[in-house]
Design a protein around this motif. Structure first.
Motif, PDB file in Angstrom:
ATOM      1  N   ARG A1126    -116.030 -27.762  56.992  1.00 23.58           N
ATOM      2  CA  ARG A1126    -116.163 -28.723  58.098  1.00 23.58           C
ATOM      3  C   ARG A1126    -117.086 -28.189  59.195  1.00 23.58           C
ATOM      4  NH1 ARG A1126    -110.466 -29.680  56.988  1.00 23.58           N
ATOM      5  NH2 ARG A1126    -110.262 -31.726  56.011  1.00 23.58           N
ATOM      6  N   SER A1127    -117.059 -26.869  59.418  1.00 26.16           N
ATOM      7  CA  SER A1127    -117.945 -26.296  60.435  1.00 26.16           C
ATOM      8  C   SER A1127    -119.386 -26.220  59.936  1.00 26.16           C
ATOM      9  CB  SER A1127    -117.457 -24.913  60.854  1.00 26.16           C
ATOM     10  OG  SER A1127    -117.475 -24.030  59.742  1.00 26.16           O
ATOM     11  N   ASN A1128    -119.533 -25.921  58.616  1.00 22.11           N
ATOM     12  CA  ASN A1128    -120.879 -25.823  58.052  1.00 22.11           C
ATOM     13  C   ASN A1128    -121.477 -27.199  57.771  1.00 22.11           C
ATOM     14  OD1 ASN A1128    -120.698 -23.041  58.071  1.00 22.11           O
ATOM     15  ND2 ASN A1128    -119.943 -22.906  55.964  1.00 22.11           N
ATOM     16  N   ALA A1129    -120.611 -28.122  57.364  1.00 24.95           N
ATOM     17  CA  ALA A1129    -121.083 -29.451  56.983  1.00 24.95           C
ATOM     18  C   ALA A1129    -120.121 -30.503  57.516  1.00 24.95           C
ATOM     19  CB  ALA A1129    -121.193 -29.546  55.459  1.00 24.95           C
ATOM     20  N   PRO A1130    -120.183 -30.818  58.817  1.00 26.05           N
ATOM     21  CA  PRO A1130    -119.221 -31.760  59.427  1.00 26.05           C
ATOM     22  C   PRO A1130    -119.283 -33.161  58.831  1.00 26.05           C
ATOM     23  CG  PRO A1130    -121.014 -31.249  60.950  1.00 26.05           C
ATOM     24  CD  PRO A1130    -121.146 -30.298  59.813  1.00 26.05           C
ATOM     25  N   GLY A1131    -120.409 -33.525  58.214  1.00 28.42           N
ATOM     26  CA  GLY A1131    -120.529 -34.857  57.635  1.00 28.42           C
ATOM     27  C   GLY A1131    -120.032 -34.949  56.210  1.00 28.42           C
ATOM     28  N   CYS A1132    -119.497 -33.862  55.680  1.00 28.93           N
ATOM     29  CA  CYS A1132    -119.061 -33.826  54.279  1.00 28.93           C
ATOM     30  C   CYS A1132    -117.550 -33.994  54.181  1.00 28.93           C
ATOM     31  CB  CYS A1132    -119.494 -32.495  53.654  1.00 28.93           C
ATOM     32  SG  CYS A1132    -119.121 -32.359  51.894  1.00 28.93           S
ATOM     33  N   VAL A1133    -117.098 -34.951  53.350  1.00 28.33           N
ATOM     34  CA  VAL A1133    -115.664 -35.161  53.113  1.00 28.33           C
ATOM     35  C   VAL A1133    -115.201 -34.165  52.064  1.00 28.33           C
ATOM     36  CG1 VAL A1133    -113.926 -36.804  52.321  1.00 28.33           C
ATOM     37  CG2 VAL A1133    -115.854 -37.596  53.707  1.00 28.33           C
ATOM     38  N   VAL A1134    -114.081 -33.467  52.358  1.00 31.90           N
ATOM     39  CA  VAL A1134    -113.591 -32.411  51.471  1.00 31.90           C
ATOM     40  C   VAL A1134    -112.190 -32.745  50.991  1.00 31.90           C
ATOM     41  CG1 VAL A1134    -113.149 -29.947  51.232  1.00 31.90           C
ATOM     42  CG2 VAL A1134    -114.894 -30.754  52.826  1.00 31.90           C
ATOM     43  N   ASP A1135    -111.995 -32.725  49.678  1.00 32.16           N
ATOM     44  CA  ASP A1135    -110.647 -32.797  49.091  1.00 32.16           C
ATOM     45  C   ASP A1135    -110.329 -31.420  48.538  1.00 32.16           C
ATOM     46  OD1 ASP A1135    -110.132 -35.428  49.674  1.00 32.16           O
ATOM     47  OD2 ASP A1135    -110.967 -36.187  47.799  1.00 32.16           O
ATOM     48  N   ILE A1136    -109.266 -30.777  49.070  1.00 37.47           N
ATOM     49  CA  ILE A1136    -108.982 -29.399  48.674  1.00 37.47           C
ATOM     50  C   ILE A1136    -107.487 -29.149  48.645  1.00 37.47           C
ATOM     51  CG2 ILE A1136    -109.112 -28.488  51.028  1.00 37.47           C
ATOM     52  CD1 ILE A1136    -110.546 -26.051  49.836  1.00 37.47           C
TER      53      ILE A1136
END
Length: 1136
Positions: A1126-1136
Motif C-alpha cells: 500500500r505504501s509502494n503502490a497506493p493505487g493497487c488493490v491487494v488480497d492477502i
C-alpha cells in the motif's frame, strides 16, 4: 414581331437627330415608348401579385374576375371556357394571368382595375397583404429587439436556436399536482423517455403528411425554464422570415398584460396592442394564417372556467377578459387563427385536454449543459471547475441548476463569494445560497473581505425595502400571485424609485408593454425566499395569524406557534405551492444560513434553542404521517437538510450503502428513503433495494418508486400481492422506471398476470429481470401476450422459472410477431427439444433479437440442429448461449456447418460450455474457423476436446482473423496441444483472451506460451489456473513479461511457482509496463516470495490488482506485506 421592330427602331441611329453633342431625341418612337412603359408596368403589377392571387383567390372571386374580363372583351368565350376547365384553382389562376399578360395593356389594366375597385376580402388581401405584413414585422422586430441581450446565452450550444422542444403526450400527474422544484427534484431533471424533439420552426406544422396543423398548441415548462424567452426568440425569428413563413401575422400577448383588462372584445384587444393593423377583418380572417400567442397562463389573475364560461362567437362583442380567453381557446372566437399558449405545467392542466392539439415541453439543462454554461459564463477564471465540483458534491444544488434561471443565480452567487477572497465556505443548502444572493444584490459590506459593517451603518432603505418586498412576496404566494402592478407595490409600501437600486433591480424585474407595466420577482424561488424572510422576522412579534392578511383572526403568539402554522398550511396544500417556502423558513433557523443577512433583517436577539426545537418538531411530523409516503412528507426531509440537522438522513444513507436497512424501515426511515431516492448519488443511476422491502414498505414507498430509472427489488420474498402494487406502479402515466429487476423472489403466475396487465400500457420499461421466480408456463403465456403489444421492452430475463415447452412456444410467437425484443434469457427452464424447435422456427423470420440464452434446457442434438438451421437464414442474432445442453459431435457438426458455409454472417459469440463435444466436433469447428471471420468469442470449456481436437483448432487460429476470445478450460489438454496453440499465437494478431485453466499442460506448456508472448502483441488476458506449472515455468514467463508490453491480466492461481518463481516475476514487474492484474493465489510463495513481489512494486509498474492469498505468509507477515504494497503502490488493490 411588332415589339421586336419597336426595339430595333430605338437602336437605329439613322432614325435619330443630333441634340447637343452626344444626346439624341428619338422622334419616331416617343408615343410607342410611353405605351410600352405602361404595358410593362401593368405586366409587372401582375407578376408582383401573382403569389397573392394564387394564395387568396377563391372560386367565387375568380368567377367574378372572369365575368368582368368577359364583359370588357378582354377574354373570349373560348378562353373563359378553357380557364374554367382546368382542374385546380391555382392552375386556373396561372392560366388566367398567362392569358391576360399575353394581351395588350387593356387586359392587364382591366384585371388590375377590377381588383383595386373590388370591396371583397380577397381583393383587399391581394392589394394590402404584403404591406401590412411588412409593417407588422417591423413593429414587432423593434418591440422585441430590446430583449435580445437579456435572452441570449454566452454559450452558442445553449442558445434557443440550437435547442428543440419535446413533444409530449399530455401532462403527467406530477406536473399537474406538484410544485415546480419538486417536479425537478423527483425526476432529477431527466427527460421523460421516448420523447420526439420538435424544432421551433416546426411548431405549427403537421407531424405527418396526413395530419392537420395544430390549432391550439400548449408549451409547458417549470418557472425559470425560459418560456417567455422561447416566445420572444420565435417572434424575432418570424419577423426576419426565418420560421413559419406561411404565417402572415403573429399577435403576441402576455397574461401579465391581460391582467390589467376587465372587459373588451377580441377586435378591440388586437387593436389596442397593434394600432398599426388598420384592417382587422383581414388579420383575423380565415384567408390568411394568423398566430395568437398567449404567454404565461400561470400569471393570469383569473382562473379559467371552461365549463361555465358564457359562449361568445362575435369578435366585436365585449366580454370579461377570462371569458374572452376561454372562448378563444375553445374556438368559439377567432376559430380560424392558431393559438399558442405557454404556462407552468400545473396551471396548464386547467385547459381540457380535448381542446389542445399539441403539447410541447421545454427541456432544462442537462449536467453537460450546466458544465457548458459555467465554462462559457466564467471562461476568464478557473471558477467554472470549482463551482461544478461544488455542485456535484451537493446534489440538491446541482438538480436545481436544471432550471437555467436558477443556474444563473447559483453561478453568479458562488462567483461573488469566491471573488471576495475570504475563507468563507461555499453554500451547502438552498437557503444559504439565497441569503448570499440577496446579500450580493444589496451589496452589503462591500467591498468584500474587509471588516463587516455594523448594523447601524447599513443603509436603512435596503432593510425597509427587503421587509416590504418580503411582505409582498408572502401574501402574493398565498394568493398564488406572481406578477404585480405599480399599485400593488405602493400598497405594500414599496417606493418605485427603490426598485431601481441594486437590491430592488436584483430581485425584481419590470416588464413593460403597449398595454401595461408589471413587476415580478427574478424567479419564483426568490419570491419564496423573500416570503420566508418576512415570515421569519414577523413571527417573532406577530400576535395574529400571519396567514390571514387582516388582523381579524385568532390570536397566535410566539415563534413556535407561527412555525407550526406554516407547516400545517404547507402539509394541507395539495399542490405543494408552499413546499419551498417552508424549506427556506426552516433553513433560516441555521445561524450559518442567516449570517449574510444580518444587516438586512431586523432580527433582534436570536434564540439558539429554536433550531433544536424545529428539528424535533420535524422529526415528529415524519413519524406521525399516513401509511403512504407522499411528496408532502418527503418535503419534511428536505427541510431537515436545509436546517442542517442531518443525523437521520446520514444514518439511513449509510445503511442503504451498506445494505443494512433490512428490518429498520420505520415510517420515518421510509420518508427519508423517499428523499434519498431524489437526491442520493447512489440512487441516481441505480436504486438498489435488494433484501429490504416487504408488502407494507412497498405500499408505503410506492409513490416515490415511480421516479427511479433503474430499480432493483431482488431477494425481497415478494409474492403475487406485491405484483399487484408494482403493476399499478408500472401502469401509472408518471412512471419513469426503465430497468426493473425482480430476481430471487417468489412470484407466481398470478403475479405474472398482474405484470402483464401493466406492460400493456407501460411506455418506459426497457428491461425486466424475473430470474429465479416461479411464474411457470401459465405466467409465461400471460407475459407473452403483453409482449406482443408492448413496443418498448427490449430485454427480458426468464431464467429458472419453469416455463417449459409450453411457455417457450408462447415466447416463440412473440418473436414471430415483429416484437421489439433484443435480448431473451430462457436459461434453466426445461424447454426441451420441442421448445427449441419453436424458438428456432421463430428465429427464421425474427429480425430484432440479438442475444439468446438457452443454457441448461435439455436441448440435446435435435434441438441444436434446429437452431443451427435457423442460423443459416438469421443474420441478426449476435450471441447464442447453449451451455449444459448435452450437445455431442452431431449437434456440433450442424452448428459448424451453419458457420462454415458462410451461411451465417451475424453470430459473434457462441457458448458451448459443459457439453459432450469431442475431437470430431473440435475438428469441425476448426474447419469453420478457417472460413468464418465474424465469430469473436468461443467458449468450449468442459468438453472432451483432448490434444487432437485443440491442435485442429490451433491450426485454424493461425489463419483466422475474427476470434478474440477462446475458452478451453477443463478439456484434458497437455503440452503438445499447448505447443500448437503457442505456435498459432506467434502469427495471430486478433486473439485477446486465452483460457487454459485446469489443463495439465505443466512447465513445458507454460514455457511454450511464454516464448510465444515474446512475439505476440495482441493477447491481453492469459488464464493458467491449475495447469501444474512450477518454478521453471514461472521463470520463463517472467522473462517473457520483460519483453511483452501488451498482456494486462495473468492468472497463475493454484500452481507451484515458489519463492524463486516469485523472485523472477518480481524482477519482471520492475520493467513491465502493461500488466494490470496478477493472481498468485495458492502458489507456495512463502514469506520471502511475497516480500519479493511487495518490494518490486516500488518500481514504475501499472498493477491495479494483486492476489497473494493462500501462500503460507501468516497474519503478521500478511500485515507487513500488505502495508508495504500500500505504501509502494497506493493505487493497487491487494488480497492477502
Amino acid at each position: 414581331m411588332e415589339r421586336k421592330a419597336h426595339y430595333d427602331s430605338i437602336l437605329d441611329r439613322s432614325k435619330r437627330i443630333t441634340w447637343q453633342d452626344d444626346c439624341y431625341v428619338d422622334l419616331q418612337s416617343t408615343t410607342c415608348s410611353v405605351s410600352s412603359q405602361a404595358e410593362a408596368e401593368e405586366s409587372g403589377w401582375i407578376q408582383k401579385h401573382q403569389d397573392l392571387l394564387q394564395r387568396f383567390s377563391t372560386t367565387s372571386f375568380l368567377e367574378g374576375v372572369l365575368s368582368h374580363l368577359r364583359e370588357v372583351d378582354v377574354l373570349s368565350s373560348v378562353e373563359e371556357t378553357k380557364i374554367k376547365e382546368v382542374g385546380q384553382l391555382q392552375d386556373r389562376i396561372n392560366m388566367l394571368t398567362t392569358i391576360v399578360t399575353s394581351k395588350d395593356i387593356q387586359g392587364s389594366d382591366a384585371l388590375r382595375g377590377f381588383i383595386e375597385s373590388s370591396e371583397s376580402q380577397e381583393a383587399r388581401l391581394i392589394i394590402n397583404h404584403d404591406a401590412m405584413v411588412k409593417e407588422h414585422k417591423e413593429v414587432l422586430s423593434l418591440r422585441y429587439e430590446q430583449y435580445r441581450d437579456r435572452d441570449s446565452v454566452s454559450c452558442p450550444e445553449l442558445n434557443i436556436s440550437s435547442r428543440s422542444l419535446l413533444l409530449v403526450d399530455g401532462l403527467s400527474d406530477l406536473q399537474q399536482k406538484e410544485h415546480d422544484l419538486m417536479q425537478v427534484g423527483v425526476t432529477r431533471g431527466r427527460k421523460r423517455n421516448h420523447l420526439r424533439q420538435l424544432g421551433l420552426a416546426k411548431l405549427l406544422e403537421p407531424l405527418t403528411r396526413v395530419s392537420l396543423p395544430p390549432r391550439v398548441s400548449l408549451t409547458v415548462g417549470v418557472a425559470g425554464i425560459g418560456k417567455t424567452t422561447w416566445v420572444r426568440h420565435f417572434i424575432r425569428q418570424w419577423s426576419q422570415g426565418a420560421v413559419c413563413t406561411d404565417v402572415s401575422f403573429v399577435l403576441p400577448f402576455s397574461f401579465c398584460e391581460l391582467n390589467s383588462l376587465e372587459k373588451l372584445s377580441a377586435e378591440r384587444l388586437v387593436k389596442m396592442a397593434f394600432p398599426h393593423l388598420t384592417d382587422l377583418s383581414l388579420v383575423l380572417s380565415s384567408s390568411c394564417r394568423t398566430l395568437l400567442i398567449l404567454d404565461g397562463l400561470d400569471e393570469f389573475r383569473c382562473s379559467l372556467n371552461f365549463s361555465d364560461a358564457a359562449p361568445c362567437n362575435d369578435p366585436k362583442k365585449e366580454v370579461p377578459i377570462d371569458d374572452l380567453v376561454t372562448n378563444i381557446i375553445r374556438g368559439n372566437l377567432l376559430p380560424d387563427i392558431a393559438v399558442w399558449v405557454t404556462s407552468r405545467p400545473r396551471v396548464a392542466s386547467l385547459i381540457p385536454g380535448g381542446l389542445v392539439d399539441r403539447v410541447t415541453e421545454i427541456p432544462g439543462f442537462s449536467p453537460k449543459d450546466i458544465q457548458l454554461f459555467l465554462n462559457h459564463h466564467f471562461s476568464e477564471r478557473d471558477f467554472a471547475s470549482k463551482i461544478l465540483a461544488h455542485l456535484k458534491s451537493h446534489k440538491i444544488l446541482m438538480v436545481m441548476c436544471y432550471v437555467p434561471c436558477i443556474c444563473w443565480i447559483v453561478a453568479d452567487t458562488l462567483t461573488y463569494i469566491m471573488q471576495s477572497g475570504t475563507q468563507e465556505s461555499l453554500p451547502r443548502t438552498c437557503t444559504e445560497m439565497y441569503t448570499h444572493f440577496c446579500s450580493m444584490k444589496a451589496e452589503v459590506g462591500e467591498p468584500r473581505g474587509r471588516e463587516p459593517l455594523r448594523t447601524e451603518q447599513l443603509h436603512g432603505s435596503n432593510r425597509k425595502l427587503l421587509g416590504n418586498l418580503g411582505r409582498l412576496a408572502f401574501y402574493g404566494l398565498l394568493k398564488q400571485k406572481y406578477t404585480f402592478s405599480e399599485q400593488d407595490l405602493r400598497a405594500y409600501g414599496i417606493d418605485l424609485l427603490l426598485t431601481q437600486c441594486s437590491l430592488g433591480a436584483g430581485v425584481l424585474i419590470r416588464d413593460e408593454s403597449v398595454i401595461y407595466a408589471t413587476y415580478r420577482f427574478t424567479h419564483l424561488t426568490v419570491q419564496e425566499f423573500l416570503a420566508a424572510t418576512f415570515y421569519h422576522v414577523s413571527s417573532k412579534r406577530a400576535i395574529f395569524d400571519l396567514f390571514s392578511e387582516s388582523t381579524m383572526s385568532w390570536p397566535k403568539i410566539g415563534f413556535q406557534n407561527h412555525f407550526k402554522s406554516a407547516f400545517q398550511h404547507s402539509q394541507q396544500a395539495e399542490d405543494g405551492h408552499l413546499d419551498v417556502f417552508v424549506r427556506f423558513l426552516t433553513g433560516l433557523l441555521s445561524p450559518v444560513a442567516l449570517k449574510p443577512l444580518t444587516g438586512l433583517l431586523a432580527l433582534g436577539k436570536e434564540d439558539g434553542n429554536q433550531k433544536a426545537w424545529a428539528a424535533g418538531f420535524l422529526q415528529g411530523l415524519l413519524v406521525s404521517g399516513g401509511a403512504v409516503v407522499s411528496l408532502r412528507a418527503v418535503n419534511l426531509a428536505y427541510c431537515l437538510q436545509e436546517l442542517q440537522h442531518t443525523e437521520l438522513l446520514r444514518s439511513v444513507e449509510e445503511d442503504l450503502q451498506l445494505g443494512s436497512l433490512a428490518g429498520k424501515l420505520t415510517r420515518a426511515h421510509c420518508v427519508v428513503l423517499g428523499y434519498l431516492l431524489h437526491v442520493s448519488p447512489e440512487c441516481s443511476e441505480q436504486t438498489n433495494l435488494t433484501g429490504l422491502l416487504s408488502y407494507t414498505t412497498v405500499k408505503c414507498l410506492l409513490p416515490q418508486l415511480l421516479y427511479c430509472s433503474h430499480l432493483r427489488l431482488e431477494n425481497n420474498h415478494f409474492k403475487d400481492d406485491v405484483m399487484e402494487l408494482l403493476g399499478s406502479l408500472l401502469s401509472a402515466k408518471d412512471c419513469h422506471i426503465q430497468k426493473l429487476s425482480l430476481a430471487e423472489n417468489a412470484i407466481g403466475n398470478k403475479g405474472a398476470k398482474a405484470l402483464s396487465r401493466a406492460l400493456l400500457v407501460n411506455r418506459t420499461l426497457t428491461s425486466l429481470n424475473l430470474r429465479n421466480n416461479n411464474i411457470g408456463s401459465k405466467g409465461a403465456k400471460f407475459l407473452a401476450e403483453a409482449l406482443k403489444m408492448n413496443q418498448v421492452l427490449v430485454s427480458v430475463n426468464f431464467q429458472n422459472n419453469a416455463i417449459e415447452e409450453e411457455g417457450a412456444q408462447a415466447l416463440a410467437e412473440v418473436l414471430q410477431c415483429k416484437n421489439k425484443l433484443v435480448s431473451l434469457n430462457l436459461q434453466k427452464n426445461t424447454i426441451g427439444v420441442g421448445g427449441a424447435k419453436r424458438i428456432a422456427d421463430a428465429l427464421k423470420t425474427n429480425r430484432t433479437l440479438t442475444k439468446l440464452n438457452l443454457c441448461s434446457n435439455q436441448l440435446g442434438d435435435k434441438g441444436t440442429i434446429a437452431l443451427a438451421e435457423a442460423l443459416t437464414v438469421n443474420h441478426n442474432l449476435l450471441s447464442l448461449q447453449l451451455q449444459s445442453n448435452s450437445i455431442s459431435n452431431k449437434g456440433m457438426t450442424a452448428l459448424t456447418k451453419a458457420l462454415r458455409l458462410r451461411l451465417n454472417r451475424g453470430l459473434v459469440s457462441l457458448n458451448l460450455r459443459e457439453n459432450s463435444i469431442g475431437v470430431e466436433g473440435a475438428k469441425n469447428m476448426a474447419h469453420a474457423l478457417h472460413e468464418n471471420n465474424s465469430l469473436q468469442e468461443l467458449d468450449l470449456t468442459a468438453n472432451l476436446l483432448h490434444d487432437e481436437g485443440v491442435q485442429a483448432i490451433a491450426g485454424a487460429i493461425k489463419v483466422n482473423r475474427g476470434l478474440t476470445s477462446l475458452h478451453l478450460q477443463w478439456n484434458f489438454i497437455k503440452s503438445s496441444a499447448t505447443k500448437a496453440l503457442a505456435h498459432a499465437l506467434r502469427s495471430n494478431a486478433t486473439m485477446q483472451l486465452l483460457d487454459l485453466q485446469e489443463n495439465a499442460i505443466g512447465n513445458e506448456g507454460v514455457i511454450f506460451l511464454a516464448e510465444a508472448l515474446k512475439i505476440n502483441t495482441s493477447l491481453l488476458t492469459l488464464c493458467l489456473q491449475g495447469v501444474s506449472a512450477g518454478t521453471s515455468g514461472a521463470i520463463v514467463m517472467a522473462e517473457a513479461l520483460m519483453t511483452n508490453q501488451t498482456l494486462q491480466t495473468l492468472d497463475l492461481r493454484g500452481n507451484t511457482v515458489g519463492m524463486e518463481g516469485a523472485k523472477a516475476l518480481a524482477n519482471a514487474l520492475k520493467s513491465n509496463r502493461s500488466l494490470k492484474s496478477l493472481n498468485l493465489q495458492e502458489n507456495s510463495l512463502g514469506m520471502d516470495g511475497a516480500i519479493f513481489i511487495a518490494t518490486a512494486l516500488k518500481g514504475n509498474h501499472q498493477l491495479t490488482y494483486i492476489n497473494l492469498q493462500g501462500n503460507g505468509i501468516g497474519e503478521s507477515g500478511a500485515k507487513v506485506i500488505s502495508d508495504a504494497i500500500r505504501s509502494n503502490a497506493p493505487g493497487c488493490v491487494v488480497d492477502i
